[in-house]
Design a protein around this motif. Structure first.
Motif, PDB file in Angstrom:
ATOM      1  N   GLN A   9       0.805  -1.214   0.000  1.00 19.39           N
ATOM      2  CA  GLN A   9       0.000   0.000   0.000  1.00 19.39           C
ATOM      3  C   GLN A   9       0.845   1.274   0.000  1.00 19.39           C
ATOM      4  OE1 GLN A   9      -3.311  -0.306  -0.405  1.00 19.39           O
ATOM      5  NE2 GLN A   9      -2.889  -2.511  -0.461  1.00 19.39           N
ATOM      6  N   ASP A  10       2.010   1.241   0.669  1.00 18.42           N
ATOM      7  CA  ASP A  10       2.834   2.452   0.733  1.00 18.42           C
ATOM      8  C   ASP A  10       4.270   2.241   0.260  1.00 18.42           C
ATOM      9  OD1 ASP A  10       4.059   1.097   2.844  1.00 18.42           O
ATOM     10  OD2 ASP A  10       3.115   2.305   4.408  1.00 18.42           O
ATOM     11  N   GLY A  11       4.639   1.008  -0.089  1.00 19.30           N
ATOM     12  CA  GLY A  11       5.957   0.737  -0.627  1.00 19.30           C
ATOM     13  C   GLY A  11       7.071   0.678   0.397  1.00 19.30           C
ATOM     14  N   VAL A  12       6.747   0.762   1.684  1.00 18.21           N
ATOM     15  CA  VAL A  12       7.773   0.736   2.726  1.00 18.21           C
ATOM     16  C   VAL A  12       8.320  -0.681   2.877  1.00 18.21           C
ATOM     17  CG1 VAL A  12       8.228   1.022   5.197  1.00 18.21           C
ATOM     18  CG2 VAL A  12       6.829   2.696   3.982  1.00 18.21           C
ATOM     19  N   ILE A  13       9.652  -0.806   2.854  1.00 20.99           N
ATOM     20  CA  ILE A  13      10.309  -2.105   3.013  1.00 20.99           C
ATOM     21  C   ILE A  13      10.840  -2.218   4.434  1.00 20.99           C
ATOM     22  CG2 ILE A  13      12.201  -3.598   2.251  1.00 20.99           C
ATOM     23  CD1 ILE A  13      11.989  -2.320  -0.494  1.00 20.99           C
ATOM     24  N   TRP A  40       6.359   0.581  -6.953  1.00 21.55           N
ATOM     25  CA  TRP A  40       7.139   1.318  -5.946  1.00 21.55           C
ATOM     26  C   TRP A  40       8.626   1.339  -6.269  1.00 21.55           C
ATOM     27  CZ3 TRP A  40       4.536   4.466  -3.186  1.00 21.55           C
ATOM     28  CH2 TRP A  40       3.245   4.162  -2.749  1.00 21.55           C
ATOM     29  N   ALA A  41       9.051   0.696  -7.326  1.00 13.00           N
ATOM     30  CA  ALA A  41      10.475   0.666  -7.683  1.00 13.00           C
ATOM     31  C   ALA A  41      10.944   2.036  -8.168  1.00 13.00           C
ATOM     32  CB  ALA A  41      10.732  -0.379  -8.768  1.00 13.00           C
ATOM     33  N   THR A  42      12.157   2.417  -7.777  1.00 14.32           N
ATOM     34  CA  THR A  42      12.746   3.684  -8.196  1.00 14.32           C
ATOM     35  C   THR A  42      13.431   3.513  -9.545  1.00 14.32           C
ATOM     36  OG1 THR A  42      13.086   4.362  -5.903  1.00 14.32           O
ATOM     37  CG2 THR A  42      14.390   5.495  -7.568  1.00 14.32           C
ATOM     38  N   GLN A  43      13.177   4.462 -10.454  1.00 14.05           N
ATOM     39  CA  GLN A  43      13.730   4.379 -11.804  1.00 14.05           C
ATOM     40  C   GLN A  43      15.146   4.938 -11.888  1.00 14.05           C
ATOM     41  OE1 GLN A  43      11.984   3.240 -14.561  1.00 14.05           O
ATOM     42  NE2 GLN A  43      10.084   2.818 -13.467  1.00 14.05           N
ATOM     43  N   VAL A  72      18.043  -1.667   1.804  1.00 11.90           N
ATOM     44  CA  VAL A  72      17.350  -2.475   0.799  1.00 11.90           C
ATOM     45  C   VAL A  72      16.298  -1.625   0.097  1.00 11.90           C
ATOM     46  CG1 VAL A  72      15.835  -4.465   0.428  1.00 11.90           C
ATOM     47  CG2 VAL A  72      17.773  -4.641   2.003  1.00 11.90           C
ATOM     48  N   CYS A  73      16.349  -1.619  -1.240  1.00 11.12           N
ATOM     49  CA  CYS A  73      15.423  -0.829  -2.055  1.00 11.12           C
ATOM     50  C   CYS A  73      14.982  -1.640  -3.274  1.00 11.12           C
ATOM     51  CB  CYS A  73      16.099   0.460  -2.552  1.00 11.12           C
ATOM     52  SG  CYS A  73      16.790   1.525  -1.282  1.00 11.12           S
ATOM     53  N   LEU A  74      13.942  -1.136  -3.944  1.00 10.96           N
ATOM     54  CA  LEU A  74      13.491  -1.711  -5.209  1.00 10.96           C
ATOM     55  C   LEU A  74      14.045  -0.873  -6.352  1.00 10.96           C
ATOM     56  CD1 LEU A  74       9.735  -2.551  -4.505  1.00 10.96           C
ATOM     57  CD2 LEU A  74      11.673  -4.119  -4.525  1.00 10.96           C
ATOM     58  N   ILE A  75      14.671  -1.540  -7.323  1.00  9.15           N
ATOM     59  CA  ILE A  75      15.328  -0.851  -8.438  1.00  9.15           C
ATOM     60  C   ILE A  75      14.701  -1.326  -9.748  1.00  9.15           C
ATOM     61  CG2 ILE A  75      17.532  -0.281  -9.514  1.00  9.15           C
ATOM     62  CD1 ILE A  75      18.872  -1.588  -7.000  1.00  9.15           C
ATOM     63  N   ALA A  76      14.144  -0.402 -10.518  1.00  8.09           N
ATOM     64  CA  ALA A  76      13.649  -0.732 -11.856  1.00  8.09           C
ATOM     65  C   ALA A  76      14.832  -0.648 -12.820  1.00  8.09           C
ATOM     66  CB  ALA A  76      12.556   0.235 -12.269  1.00  8.09           C
ATOM     67  N   TYR A  77      15.131  -1.738 -13.517  1.00  5.16           N
ATOM     68  CA  TYR A  77      16.315  -1.741 -14.370  1.00  5.16           C
ATOM     69  C   TYR A  77      15.971  -2.047 -15.831  1.00  5.16           C
ATOM     70  CZ  TYR A  77      16.120  -6.862 -13.625  1.00  5.16           C
ATOM     71  OH  TYR A  77      15.734  -8.176 -13.554  1.00  5.16           O
ATOM     72  N   LEU A 127      16.530 -10.780 -16.972  1.00  3.32           N
ATOM     73  CA  LEU A 127      17.630  -9.815 -16.895  1.00  3.32           C
ATOM     74  C   LEU A 127      17.305  -8.505 -17.603  1.00  3.32           C
ATOM     75  CD1 LEU A 127      20.652 -12.218 -17.547  1.00  3.32           C
ATOM     76  CD2 LEU A 127      19.770 -11.402 -15.351  1.00  3.32           C
ATOM     77  N   GLU A 128      16.084  -8.370 -18.110  1.00  3.96           N
ATOM     78  CA  GLU A 128      15.714  -7.149 -18.836  1.00  3.96           C
ATOM     79  C   GLU A 128      14.358  -6.628 -18.363  1.00  3.96           C
ATOM     80  OE1 GLU A 128      15.723  -8.058 -22.968  1.00  3.96           O
ATOM     81  OE2 GLU A 128      17.903  -8.245 -23.111  1.00  3.96           O
ATOM     82  N   ASN A 129      14.305  -5.314 -18.119  1.00  5.40           N
ATOM     83  CA  ASN A 129      13.045  -4.598 -17.830  1.00  5.40           C
ATOM     84  C   ASN A 129      12.238  -5.239 -16.703  1.00  5.40           C
ATOM     85  OD1 ASN A 129      13.417  -2.655 -19.981  1.00  5.40           O
ATOM     86  ND2 ASN A 129      12.918  -4.314 -21.398  1.00  5.40           N
ATOM     87  N   GLN A 130      12.920  -5.505 -15.599  1.00  4.55           N
ATOM     88  CA  GLN A 130      12.261  -6.041 -14.422  1.00  4.55           C
ATOM     89  C   GLN A 130      12.581  -5.152 -13.217  1.00  4.55           C
ATOM     90  OE1 GLN A 130      10.120  -8.279 -14.879  1.00  4.55           O
ATOM     91  NE2 GLN A 130      10.740  -9.427 -16.715  1.00  4.55           N
ATOM     92  N   VAL A 131      12.247  -5.635 -12.035  1.00  2.00           N
ATOM     93  CA  VAL A 131      12.509  -4.905 -10.788  1.00  2.00           C
ATOM     94  C   VAL A 131      13.340  -5.787  -9.871  1.00  2.00           C
ATOM     95  CG1 VAL A 131      11.463  -3.986  -8.677  1.00  2.00           C
ATOM     96  CG2 VAL A 131      10.470  -3.432 -10.910  1.00  2.00           C
ATOM     97  N   LEU A 132      14.397  -5.211  -9.328  1.00  5.11           N
ATOM     98  CA  LEU A 132      15.297  -5.945  -8.441  1.00  5.11           C
ATOM     99  C   LEU A 132      15.147  -5.475  -7.008  1.00  5.11           C
ATOM    100  CD1 LEU A 132      17.866  -7.944  -8.417  1.00  5.11           C
ATOM    101  CD2 LEU A 132      19.184  -5.826  -8.186  1.00  5.11           C
ATOM    102  N   THR A 133      15.049  -6.427  -6.080  1.00  5.68           N
ATOM    103  CA  THR A 133      15.219  -6.095  -4.668  1.00  5.68           C
ATOM    104  C   THR A 133      16.717  -6.120  -4.414  1.00  5.68           C
ATOM    105  OG1 THR A 133      13.169  -7.279  -4.144  1.00  5.68           O
ATOM    106  CG2 THR A 133      14.588  -6.665  -2.298  1.00  5.68           C
ATOM    107  N   GLY A 134      17.295  -4.953  -4.154  1.00  2.44           N
ATOM    108  CA  GLY A 134      18.742  -4.847  -4.018  1.00  2.44           C
ATOM    109  C   GLY A 134      19.163  -4.323  -2.662  1.00  2.44           C
ATOM    110  N   GLU A 135      20.233  -4.896  -2.129  1.00  2.00           N
ATOM    111  CA  GLU A 135      20.763  -4.503  -0.822  1.00  2.00           C
ATOM    112  C   GLU A 135      22.057  -3.700  -1.040  1.00  2.00           C
ATOM    113  OE1 GLU A 135      21.519  -6.611   3.526  1.00  2.00           O
ATOM    114  OE2 GLU A 135      21.599  -7.829   1.709  1.00  2.00           O
TER     115      GLU A 135
END
Length: 475
Positions: free
Chosen positions: A297-301, A363-366, A389-394, A439-447
């Protein structure tokens, strides 16, 4: 009664072996009787055991968010294999006779209700005993004096001179930190001593171990300095509690009532697990089950940690991966910055939907520079957590041997790398993905973490989120 699924049984089980043993009971037809109440709030069973009389086991769902499991067997696991077998029988659709709720269960429900009412007392009647807390803080201040002497001794004598009897003396000091309610500084001292021991055994890795020891030493020195000022001020002000990360550094054990008083909670929260791992912390001598969860609902991890000291690990339920969405009546937050540690009591579950995956991806950051700046702001603080830990749109992840680079949609890049304290080689798993489109146009949970060997911020991949699944890379 709430629906029973495999995921829920795994969530309730103390460990995987308990579920396997329960499956054996079901397979062998171990139940002599299966029963339930007409309102489906109670499951009841009689199961053959090693004694002359069968064990009676039950699963009480009068409060669906907090089921109560009982069994007359001598096992110290809750729920035990007999209760888990009862749940498996119910899930499979096995026929259960209908019974009235046993008086014994009614009496236990009444006692449970009284305990709940006691918890609903006004917060003022459950406030922290400030006199006891002040006394504890005075003891902690004494322990900090000993820890500071340890730091001064190291700086005076020099790290290279330590060994043999001096290391044994400092191990004894580290053990004493527990007597002063300072598990945080205790772990830091242990980390320094472990690094020095490894340095003596592996002189060829001198630079790496010196760096490790110095990092622990700087953190300990800063913790002592800031904790002394903080604790002195709290004692002078009446030992009140507040939302401060220094409690975490010292190693304070929070009670839910204290988090409640500080307003560190949120009601009616949904959480979805992004990743899960088990790590053994040698300095603390405990297993740490770590799950990163997102509120769609708010994207908080947030981070949930289950701490299992080595000496008591077999008596503490191990956490596990969760592949459903949890609905939590009240979610508690510990003091912290990014990825606050959370805790809850009781939850319900539901299956994940395509809307959930879409919400997570949304909620992923571009923009990578934005995330790097966020990570730097936390990592540069000596007393803060060492990862973010964040969400990364790659746009893509490029693989070339041991080098692995993530590129965002604006062309900014960052190295993907295994954290040195992780035993699992996640980069290898990226090479072995069954579908190259991941490996293309997805979202990564990255630390995000600081790689001191190469003097750069890197990202440890944890999971990949697509439109239909969460592909876990660390487990």
């Amino acid at each position: 009664m709430i629906s029973i699924t495999n995921d829920k049984i795994n969530l309730w089980a103390p460990n995987a072996s308990a579920v396997k043993n329960a499956q054996k009971i079901v397979k062998s037809g171990g139940f002599l009787r299966l029963a339930k109440t007409a309102d489906d709030t109670l499951l009841y069973g009689e199961c053959a055991g090693s004694g002359a009389n069968p064990y009676t086991t039950s699963a009480d769902f009068i409060d669906p968010d907090n089921p109560v499991f009982r069994c007359t067997c001598p096992s110290r696991q809750f729920p035990c294999k007999h209760t888990l077998a009862l749940l498996l029988e119910a899930m499979s659709g096995k026929a259960f006779e209908t019974i009235e709720t046993p008086q014994e269960i009614l009496d236990k429900r009444a006692k449970q209700e009284k305990r709940k009412e006691a918890k609903k007392q006004p917060a003022a009647s459950r406030r922290t005993n400030t006199a006891a807390l002040a006394k504890k803080m005075q003891k902690q201040l004494q322990g900090l004096e000993l820890a500071e002497q340890f730091v001064n001794d190291l700086l005076t004598a020099g790290l290279a001179t330590l060994g043999g009897s001096s290391l044994a003396t400092y191990r004894s000091l580290a053990k004493q930190m527990g007597d002063y309610y300072l598990p945080g500084p205790q772990a830091m001292i242990n980390g320094i001593l472990i690094g020095l021991e490894r340095l003596q055994k592996h002189p060829e890795e001198e630079n790496a171990y010196y760096t490790q020891v110095v990092e622990h030493l700087i953190t300990l020195q800063n913790t002592i300095k800031k904790a002394r000022v903080f604790l002195n001020s709290k004692v002078e002000d009446g030992a009140s509690m507040e939302d401060s990360t220094l409690y975490q550094r010292i190693g304070y054990i929070w009670q839910l009532s204290q988090l409640d008083q500080l307003g560190l909670f949120q009601d009616h929260v949904e959480l979805i697990q992004l990743s899960f791992s088990i790590y053994y912390d040698e300095a603390r001598a405990e297993y740490i089950d770590t799950g990163y969860w997102i509120n769609p609902q708010d994207g908080v991890i947030s981070k949930k940690e289950n701490l299992r000291p080595l000496k008591a690990a077999k008596h503490i339920r191990q956490d596990d991966s969760c592949f459903e969405c949890l609905t939590i009546p009240r979610l508690y937050f510990y003091p912290g910055e990014q990825n606050k540690r959370v805790r809850w009591e009781g939850c319900d579950t539901r299956a994940l939907t395509t809307d959930d995956f879409a919400a997570i991806r949304g909620w992923a950051t571009q923009d990578l520079p934005t995330l790097v700046k966020l990570a730097k702001n936390q990592l540069k603080n000596v007393l803060s957590e060492k990862t973010v830990v964040c969400l990364i749109a790659y746009r893509q992840i490029g693989l070339s041997g041991s080098d692995c680079v993530l590129e965002d949609h604006s062309g900014h890049c960052i190295f993907l790398q295994n954290r040195p304290d992780y035993a699992t080689d996640v980069i290898d798993r990226l090479h072995d993905l069954p579908d190259a489109s991941l490996l293309e146009n997805q979202v990564l949970t990255g630390e995000f973490f600081f790689d001191s060997a190469n003097n750069r911020i890197c990202v440890q991949p944890l999971s990949i989120i697509t439109d239909a699944q969460i592909v876990r890379l660390l487990y």
